[in-house]
Design a protein around this motif. Structure first.
Motif, PDB file in Angstrom:
ATOM      1  N   LEU A   1     -13.167  18.643  -6.668  1.00  0.00           N
ATOM      2  CA  LEU A   1     -13.508  17.417  -7.374  1.00  0.00           C
ATOM      3  C   LEU A   1     -12.318  16.465  -7.332  1.00  0.00           C
ATOM      4  CD1 LEU A   1     -16.043  16.576  -9.023  1.00  0.00           C
ATOM      5  CD2 LEU A   1     -14.849  17.388 -11.061  1.00  0.00           C
ATOM      6  N   SER A   2     -12.554  15.227  -6.851  1.00  0.00           N
ATOM      7  CA  SER A   2     -11.479  14.250  -6.693  1.00  0.00           C
ATOM      8  C   SER A   2     -11.656  13.073  -7.643  1.00  0.00           C
ATOM      9  CB  SER A   2     -11.461  13.741  -5.245  1.00  0.00           C
ATOM     10  OG  SER A   2     -10.518  12.692  -5.080  1.00  0.00           O
ATOM     11  N   SER A   3     -10.536  12.624  -8.209  1.00  0.00           N
ATOM     12  CA  SER A   3     -10.557  11.410  -9.025  1.00  0.00           C
ATOM     13  C   SER A   3      -9.176  10.772  -9.009  1.00  0.00           C
ATOM     14  CB  SER A   3     -10.971  11.702 -10.466  1.00  0.00           C
ATOM     15  OG  SER A   3     -11.096  10.509 -11.200  1.00  0.00           O
ATOM     16  N   SER A   4      -9.161   9.449  -8.847  1.00  0.00           N
ATOM     17  CA  SER A   4      -7.907   8.706  -8.831  1.00  0.00           C
ATOM     18  C   SER A   4      -7.633   7.996 -10.153  1.00  0.00           C
ATOM     19  CB  SER A   4      -7.924   7.666  -7.700  1.00  0.00           C
ATOM     20  OG  SER A   4      -7.992   8.298  -6.442  1.00  0.00           O
ATOM     21  N   LEU A   5      -8.674   7.737 -10.934  1.00  0.00           N
ATOM     22  CA  LEU A   5      -8.527   6.943 -12.152  1.00  0.00           C
ATOM     23  C   LEU A   5      -8.615   7.823 -13.395  1.00  0.00           C
ATOM     24  CD1 LEU A   5     -10.816   3.946 -11.174  1.00  0.00           C
ATOM     25  CD2 LEU A   5      -8.312   4.001 -11.177  1.00  0.00           C
ATOM     26  N   PRO A   6      -7.585   7.815 -14.259  1.00  0.00           N
ATOM     27  CA  PRO A   6      -7.628   8.627 -15.482  1.00  0.00           C
ATOM     28  C   PRO A   6      -8.786   8.280 -16.407  1.00  0.00           C
ATOM     29  CG  PRO A   6      -5.386   7.911 -15.033  1.00  0.00           C
ATOM     30  CD  PRO A   6      -6.267   7.169 -14.071  1.00  0.00           C
ATOM     31  N   THR A   7      -9.343   7.073 -16.292  1.00  0.00           N
ATOM     32  CA  THR A   7     -10.484   6.719 -17.132  1.00  0.00           C
ATOM     33  C   THR A   7     -11.711   7.570 -16.815  1.00  0.00           C
ATOM     34  OG1 THR A   7     -10.975   4.930 -15.575  1.00  0.00           O
ATOM     35  CG2 THR A   7      -9.747   4.358 -17.564  1.00  0.00           C
ATOM     36  N   ARG A   8     -11.690   8.290 -15.695  1.00  0.00           N
ATOM     37  CA  ARG A   8     -12.811   9.169 -15.343  1.00  0.00           C
ATOM     38  C   ARG A   8     -12.619  10.598 -15.850  1.00  0.00           C
ATOM     39  NH1 ARG A   8     -15.153   4.654 -14.880  1.00  0.00           N
ATOM     40  NH2 ARG A   8     -14.626   3.424 -13.048  1.00  0.00           N
ATOM     41  N   LEU A   9     -11.561  10.866 -16.578  1.00  0.00           N
ATOM     42  CA  LEU A   9     -11.298  12.238 -17.021  1.00  0.00           C
ATOM     43  C   LEU A   9     -12.408  12.820 -17.895  1.00  0.00           C
ATOM     44  CD1 LEU A   9      -7.441  12.124 -17.675  1.00  0.00           C
ATOM     45  CD2 LEU A   9      -8.639  13.383 -15.869  1.00  0.00           C
ATOM     46  N   PRO A  10     -12.976  12.067 -18.844  1.00  0.00           N
ATOM     47  CA  PRO A  10     -14.081  12.660 -19.614  1.00  0.00           C
ATOM     48  C   PRO A  10     -15.254  13.079 -18.732  1.00  0.00           C
ATOM     49  CG  PRO A  10     -13.224  10.738 -20.752  1.00  0.00           C
ATOM     50  CD  PRO A  10     -12.580  10.754 -19.392  1.00  0.00           C
ATOM     51  N   THR A  11     -15.577  12.259 -17.739  1.00  0.00           N
ATOM     52  CA  THR A  11     -16.660  12.601 -16.814  1.00  0.00           C
ATOM     53  C   THR A  11     -16.272  13.805 -15.960  1.00  0.00           C
ATOM     54  OG1 THR A  11     -17.241  10.265 -16.728  1.00  0.00           O
ATOM     55  CG2 THR A  11     -18.216  11.682 -15.064  1.00  0.00           C
ATOM     56  N   ALA A  12     -15.003  13.856 -15.545  1.00  0.00           N
ATOM     57  CA  ALA A  12     -14.526  15.013 -14.777  1.00  0.00           C
ATOM     58  C   ALA A  12     -14.660  16.290 -15.595  1.00  0.00           C
ATOM     59  CB  ALA A  12     -13.077  14.797 -14.362  1.00  0.00           C
ATOM     60  N   HIS A  13     -14.342  16.207 -16.882  1.00  0.00           N
ATOM     61  CA  HIS A  13     -14.443  17.373 -17.759  1.00  0.00           C
ATOM     62  C   HIS A  13     -15.876  17.888 -17.797  1.00  0.00           C
ATOM     63  CE1 HIS A  13     -13.597  19.219 -21.993  1.00  0.00           C
ATOM     64  NE2 HIS A  13     -13.541  20.125 -21.034  1.00  0.00           N
ATOM     65  N   ALA A  14     -16.838  16.965 -17.905  1.00  0.00           N
ATOM     66  CA  ALA A  14     -18.243  17.369 -17.925  1.00  0.00           C
ATOM     67  C   ALA A  14     -18.641  18.052 -16.621  1.00  0.00           C
ATOM     68  CB  ALA A  14     -19.126  16.144 -18.178  1.00  0.00           C
ATOM     69  N   ALA A  15     -18.161  17.529 -15.492  1.00  0.00           N
ATOM     70  CA  ALA A  15     -18.495  18.117 -14.193  1.00  0.00           C
ATOM     71  C   ALA A  15     -17.865  19.501 -14.041  1.00  0.00           C
ATOM     72  CB  ALA A  15     -18.039  17.194 -13.070  1.00  0.00           C
ATOM     73  N   ILE A  16     -16.607  19.626 -14.461  1.00  0.00           N
ATOM     74  CA  ILE A  16     -15.920  20.927 -14.385  1.00  0.00           C
ATOM     75  C   ILE A  16     -16.681  21.972 -15.190  1.00  0.00           C
ATOM     76  CG2 ILE A  16     -13.837  22.179 -15.090  1.00  0.00           C
ATOM     77  CD1 ILE A  16     -12.305  19.507 -14.548  1.00  0.00           C
ATOM     78  N   THR A  17     -17.023  21.625 -16.419  1.00  0.00           N
ATOM     79  CA  THR A  17     -17.712  22.556 -17.308  1.00  0.00           C
ATOM     80  C   THR A  17     -19.083  22.935 -16.760  1.00  0.00           C
ATOM     81  OG1 THR A  17     -16.564  21.594 -19.206  1.00  0.00           O
ATOM     82  CG2 THR A  17     -18.529  22.890 -19.673  1.00  0.00           C
ATOM     83  N   ALA A  18     -19.795  21.951 -16.206  1.00  0.00           N
ATOM     84  CA  ALA A  18     -21.137  22.215 -15.680  1.00  0.00           C
ATOM     85  C   ALA A  18     -21.093  23.148 -14.476  1.00  0.00           C
ATOM     86  CB  ALA A  18     -21.819  20.897 -15.317  1.00  0.00           C
ATOM     87  N   CYS A  19     -20.131  22.932 -13.580  1.00  0.00           N
ATOM     88  CA  CYS A  19     -20.007  23.819 -12.414  1.00  0.00           C
ATOM     89  C   CYS A  19     -19.652  25.244 -12.837  1.00  0.00           C
ATOM     90  CB  CYS A  19     -18.951  23.278 -11.457  1.00  0.00           C
ATOM     91  SG  CYS A  19     -19.417  21.780 -10.587  1.00  0.00           S
ATOM     92  N   GLN A  20     -18.711  25.359 -13.747  1.00  0.00           N
ATOM     93  CA  GLN A  20     -18.305  26.687 -14.209  1.00  0.00           C
ATOM     94  C   GLN A  20     -19.439  27.404 -14.934  1.00  0.00           C
ATOM     95  OE1 GLN A  20     -14.890  25.489 -16.482  1.00  0.00           O
ATOM     96  NE2 GLN A  20     -13.471  25.785 -14.768  1.00  0.00           N
ATOM     97  N   ALA A  21     -20.302  26.637 -15.591  1.00  0.00           N
ATOM     98  CA  ALA A  21     -21.417  27.238 -16.323  1.00  0.00           C
ATOM     99  C   ALA A  21     -22.398  27.940 -15.402  1.00  0.00           C
ATOM    100  CB  ALA A  21     -22.146  26.172 -17.140  1.00  0.00           C
ATOM    101  N   VAL A  22     -22.440  27.518 -14.119  1.00  0.00           N
ATOM    102  CA  VAL A  22     -23.317  28.185 -13.155  1.00  0.00           C
ATOM    103  C   VAL A  22     -22.525  29.127 -12.256  1.00  0.00           C
ATOM    104  CG1 VAL A  22     -25.038  26.354 -13.227  1.00  0.00           C
ATOM    105  CG2 VAL A  22     -23.196  26.233 -11.535  1.00  0.00           C
ATOM    106  N   GLY A  23     -21.283  29.430 -12.646  1.00  0.00           N
ATOM    107  CA  GLY A  23     -20.506  30.448 -11.961  1.00  0.00           C
ATOM    108  C   GLY A  23     -19.721  29.995 -10.756  1.00  0.00           C
ATOM    109  N   VAL A  24     -19.503  28.685 -10.598  1.00  0.00           N
ATOM    110  CA  VAL A  24     -18.769  28.172  -9.438  1.00  0.00           C
ATOM    111  C   VAL A  24     -17.413  27.636  -9.898  1.00  0.00           C
ATOM    112  CG1 VAL A  24     -18.759  26.496  -7.554  1.00  0.00           C
ATOM    113  CG2 VAL A  24     -20.894  27.605  -8.236  1.00  0.00           C
ATOM    114  N   PRO A  25     -16.306  28.138  -9.339  1.00  0.00           N
ATOM    115  CA  PRO A  25     -14.983  27.643  -9.724  1.00  0.00           C
ATOM    116  C   PRO A  25     -14.751  26.219  -9.218  1.00  0.00           C
ATOM    117  CG  PRO A  25     -14.775  29.178  -7.912  1.00  0.00           C
ATOM    118  CD  PRO A  25     -16.212  29.222  -8.339  1.00  0.00           C
ATOM    119  N   VAL A  26     -13.863  25.518  -9.895  1.00  0.00           N
ATOM    120  CA  VAL A  26     -13.601  24.114  -9.592  1.00  0.00           C
ATOM    121  C   VAL A  26     -12.119  23.899  -9.329  1.00  0.00           C
ATOM    122  CG1 VAL A  26     -13.775  21.736 -10.399  1.00  0.00           C
ATOM    123  CG2 VAL A  26     -15.527  23.395 -11.043  1.00  0.00           C
TER     124      VAL A  26
END
Length: 372
Positions: A163-188
């Motif tokens: 998962l790539s992001s250049s802007l810190p303002t996207r961190l909350p959205t990144a957190h949601a994506a990280i958590t969602a992927c891990q919830a289905v058993g895929v590391p991020v």
């Protein structure tokens, strides 16, 4: 006994060749000549530079320079956008160059950008480096909504999501994506300037891995493929307990009102604004919106340095454009009056103002440009 193969030698002319190709690509990019850029890439490959070097040290190096030149106000926004498009074309030209048949894939991974993140070239470079190293890569591009990412993960069952992001303002959205992927058993694995120096926000948001650049990302994946481990079961706990104070939520929800009222109050405190035309007022409103967005991001990860770094970077940008940077301090003061009942937000604003007072403007670095 079989003799070990000789260690590769780094010749002075190798570095000279790399520098020469990079400078020629820069000249083509800054001239807006995509045909010349493609010829430079092909000539570089024909001269003996390997594809990974061309991707990361030539194209990636030129893209980082584009960011630096824009921040210093030596090229325009239009030139920056055109340069990025030409570098994308250069990547495509490299991929179309004669190359041996692909080996059997090492494994399958997904590479994508956080929803709302439009700086896609860093992720594209990572994807192509992984392909060169034998991975089957699903590259989803910029601004991938998290539900679509998860649907793709369910369908393809990748070994990891990058998962790539250049802007810190996207961190909350990144957190949601990280958590969602891990919830289905895929590391991020995450990367990009958004995740802070040394990946500090990657750890705070619970990512499995952080990579500073494309080569590190590839090496990490290769190590995991050689020594597979059972993914750790993540505990269902609140990993960001400071969000319980609701300050982040309230700032995000009241963003339009905060920007509007701050603009009104600034007109009273900063008489020069009375002579602003519509375009100047619109740019001021955009600047205020960015301040509120970065304040919200700092509230989310509970890190004053994130907000202070944004403010000092902005001061450098304004100075390069011959705009008085002291207007930032005034804006913070006006915004702080509206947020006086929010202790964490008030503290961030005070620390940001202190950082600006101690800052000495310099040539600004780009706000993005990490390879991963």
């Amino acid at each position: 006994m079989t003799a070990a193969p000789p260690a590769p030698r780094t010749r002075p002319e190798d570095g000279q060749q790399l520098t020469s190709v990079r400078e020629r690509l820069w000249a083509a990019v800054i001239d807006g000549d995509e045909y010349a850029a493609v010829e430079v890439i092909r000539a570089g490959l024909d001269s003996g530079l390997d594809e990974e070097t061309v991707l990361l040290d030539v194209i990636g190096g030129v893209q980082r320079r584009v960011g630096v030149e824009w921040a210093a106000d030596r090229i325009s926004v239009a030139q920056e956008h055109a340069a990025t498009a030409i570098n994308e074309r250069a990547v495509a030209a490299l991929l179309g160059h004669d190359r041996p048949s692909a080996p059997r894939p090492v494994g399958r991974v997904t590479v994508t950008c956080v929803d709302g993140e439009w700086h896609a070239l860093p992720a594209r470079l990572v994807a192509e480096v992984l392909r060169l190293r034998g991975w089957q890569v699903d590259y989803l591009g910029a601004q991938t909504p998290t539900p679509h990412l998860i649907a793709h993960v369910h369908r393809t069952n990748p070994a990891a999501v990058l998962l790539s992001s250049s802007l810190p303002t996207r961190l909350p959205t990144a957190h949601a994506a990280i958590t969602a992927c891990q919830a289905v058993g895929v590391p991020v694995m995450v990367g990009g300037a958004a995740f802070g120096p040394g990946g500090r926000y990657a750890r705070r948001l619970g990512a499995d891995r952080w990579a500073p650049d494309a080569r590190a990302a590839a090496a990490d994946l290769e190590a995991g493929a050689s020594h597979p481990q059972t993914p750790a079961v993540r505990q269902a706990v609140d990993d960001l307990p400071h969000l319980a104070d609701q300050e982040y939520t309230m700032v995000v929800r009241s963003r339009p009102q905060l920007v509007k009222q701050t603009l009104v109050d600034l007109e009273e405190r900063f008489p020069a604004m009375a002579s602003y035309d519509d375009a100047q007022r619109e740019r001021t409103a955009e600047d205020l919106a960015h301040i509120v967005d970065f304040l919200a991001a700092a509230l989310y990860v509970d890190d004053a340095e994130l907000f202070a770094n944004f403010l000092t970077w902005t001061a450098d940008i304004l100075t390069a454009r011959k705009v008085p940077a002291h207007s930032l301090v005034l804006g913070l003061d006006v915004l702080g009056r509206q947020l006086r009942d929010f202790p964490r937000a008030s503290s961030l604003l005070e620390q940001g103002a202190a950082a600006l007072a101690a800052h000495r403007p310099s040539a600004p670095a780009p706000a993005h440009g990490s390879e991963a």
